[in-house]
Write a protein that holds these residues in place. Sequence first.
Motif, PDB file in Angstrom:
ATOM      1  N   SER A 223      98.489  -8.159  11.132  1.00 35.97           N
ATOM      2  CA  SER A 223      98.541  -8.852  12.403  1.00 35.97           C
ATOM      3  C   SER A 223     100.044  -9.401  12.689  1.00 35.97           C
ATOM      4  CB  SER A 223      97.889 -10.187  12.010  1.00 35.97           C
ATOM      5  OG  SER A 223      97.721 -11.090  13.309  1.00 35.97           O
ATOM      6  N   THR A 224     100.864  -9.727  11.679  1.00 36.91           N
ATOM      7  CA  THR A 224     102.069  -9.880  11.572  1.00 36.91           C
ATOM      8  C   THR A 224     103.073  -8.595  12.306  1.00 36.91           C
ATOM      9  OG1 THR A 224     102.224 -11.758  10.171  1.00 36.91           O
ATOM     10  CG2 THR A 224     104.283 -10.710  10.784  1.00 36.91           C
ATOM     11  N   LEU A 225     102.816  -7.730  12.013  1.00 34.01           N
ATOM     12  CA  LEU A 225     103.181  -6.378  12.300  1.00 34.01           C
ATOM     13  C   LEU A 225     102.863  -5.926  13.812  1.00 34.01           C
ATOM     14  CD1 LEU A 225     103.060  -3.804   9.343  1.00 34.01           C
ATOM     15  CD2 LEU A 225     105.355  -4.433  10.588  1.00 34.01           C
TER      16      LEU A 225
ATOM     17  N   ARG B  17     104.785  -8.360  15.895  1.00 33.12           N
ATOM     18  CA  ARG B  17     106.098  -7.843  16.109  1.00 33.12           C
ATOM     19  C   ARG B  17     106.303  -6.543  17.016  1.00 33.12           C
ATOM     20  NH1 ARG B  17     109.417  -6.980  10.922  1.00 33.12           N
ATOM     21  NH2 ARG B  17     111.029  -6.919  12.298  1.00 33.12           N
ATOM     22  N   VAL B  18     105.393  -5.756  16.778  1.00 31.20           N
ATOM     23  CA  VAL B  18     105.623  -4.667  17.920  1.00 31.20           C
ATOM     24  C   VAL B  18     105.370  -5.127  19.232  1.00 31.20           C
ATOM     25  CG1 VAL B  18     104.182  -2.460  18.716  1.00 31.20           C
ATOM     26  CG2 VAL B  18     104.777  -2.948  16.240  1.00 31.20           C
TER      27      VAL B  18
ATOM     28  N   GLU C 207     110.023  -6.474  18.901  1.00 26.65           N
ATOM     29  CA  GLU C 207     110.944  -6.550  17.977  1.00 26.65           C
ATOM     30  C   GLU C 207     111.063  -5.688  16.709  1.00 26.65           C
ATOM     31  OE1 GLU C 207     109.899 -11.613  17.271  1.00 26.65           O
ATOM     32  OE2 GLU C 207     109.409 -10.290  15.364  1.00 26.65           O
ATOM     33  N   ILE C 208     110.031  -4.907  16.674  1.00 21.72           N
ATOM     34  CA  ILE C 208     110.059  -3.486  16.090  1.00 21.72           C
ATOM     35  C   ILE C 208     109.077  -2.417  16.850  1.00 21.72           C
ATOM     36  CG2 ILE C 208     107.946  -4.286  14.778  1.00 21.72           C
ATOM     37  CD1 ILE C 208     109.021  -3.019  12.444  1.00 21.72           C
TER      38      ILE C 208
ATOM     39  N   ALA D  68     106.806   0.256  12.029  1.00 23.47           N
ATOM     40  CA  ALA D  68     105.686  -0.408  11.548  1.00 23.47           C
ATOM     41  C   ALA D  68     105.012   0.509  10.938  1.00 23.47           C
ATOM     42  CB  ALA D  68     105.000  -1.262  13.105  1.00 23.47           C
ATOM     43  N   ALA D  69     104.653   1.617  11.514  1.00 26.83           N
ATOM     44  CA  ALA D  69     103.723   2.471  10.587  1.00 26.83           C
ATOM     45  C   ALA D  69     104.496   2.854   9.340  1.00 26.83           C
ATOM     46  CB  ALA D  69     103.537   3.751  11.486  1.00 26.83           C
TER      47      ALA D  69
END
Length: 319
Positions: free
Chosen positions: A290-292, A295-296, A300-301, A306-307
Motif C-alpha cells: 500500500s505504501t509503494l 508513493r507511485v 514520488e516513485i 516500484a516493481a
Amino acid sequence: MIDGLIERMLKGDKRAAARLITLVENDEEKAREIVSKIYPYTGKAYIVGITGPPGAGKSTLLDKLIRVAREEGKVVGVIAIDPTSPFTGGALLGDRIRMQRHSTDPGVFIRSMATRGSLGGLAKATNDAIKVLDAYGCDVIFVETVGVGQIEVDIVKTADTVVLVTVPGLGDDIQAIKAGLMEIADIFVINKADKEGADATYFELNLMLDLEKERWEKRGWRPPIVETVATTMRGIRDLWKAINDHKAFLEKSGELEKKRRFRAEEEIKTIVSDRIARTVGKKLSEDEISTLIERVVKREIDPYSAADQVIEKALGVKV
C-alpha cells in the motif's frame, strides 16, 4: 490417497478421475503433485477448442460432435468453462443437463469448470484438468469456452484445433472476428445455417479469408467454413471431418509439435507468474504494498522502480 486415485484412474475409474480434477481445481499443492505423477501418461489426447458468442449453439453442436466421435469408438472428454457463481465460486451452468444423454456413457467424461474470474474465461486449472483426462485415456478432449462478454482468444493457448462458432444475423460477431479471431480460428462454423442471413454470413467470412490470403498461404491451411444445423445433425459430420483434416495437416507439417511447444511455454510462464505473485504476497505485507502504491500515486516513485523494489524484496534479486 493421491497415489490410490491415480492408480484407479489409470485403470479407467471415472470417479477417481473426477476426484483428481476436483483436487487440481481447488488445491494448488495437490495439483502440483498430481500433475507431476501423471505427466508421463499424457500427450496422447487431441484437444479441440469450441468458442463463440452466447447463443451460437456451442453446447448443442458439441453434443452432436460427441455422438459422431463415439460412433468411431473414440473416448471423449469434455471440459465446459462456465461463469462463476458469486455465491459458491462454482460453475453456474450445468453441462450434464445440456448433454444429459452422454452422462451415463462410460466412454464420455463431461466436466464443468468455473472461470473463477480469470480473464478470457478459461480457468487456471483447465490445463491440469486436461492432463487428468489425457492420462485417463481420452482420445479427444473438447474445451468449450464460456462465451460471455466477448468471444475469447485464450483458447489458442490450450487447443490443438480451434473451432469458432457463429450464427447468421450477428453483425457484432463478425466485427469481433475482424478484431483478431481470424488469427486463431482453424475452422469457422456457421451454426443455425437454416436461418435467414446464413448466405450473407458465409459471404462475409469468405471475403475476410480472401483478404488474408497471404497469411493462409504462409500457414498452409485456409480455415474452412462449415455450415451446420446442430439440432438436425446437418453438417456435423462435415465439421468432424474438418477437425480431423486439420489434425492431419498439423501432424504432417510439423505444426502440431510447434503448437504444443508454444502451449508448454505459455503454461510455464503462467505458473512462474502465479508463483511470483504468491511469493510477493508472502514476503511483503499489505502495508508495504500500500505504501509503494501511495508513493507511485504521489509521483514520488515511478511504477517500474516500484516493481523493482517488490521483486528485490520478495525474490532477493536486484533488477
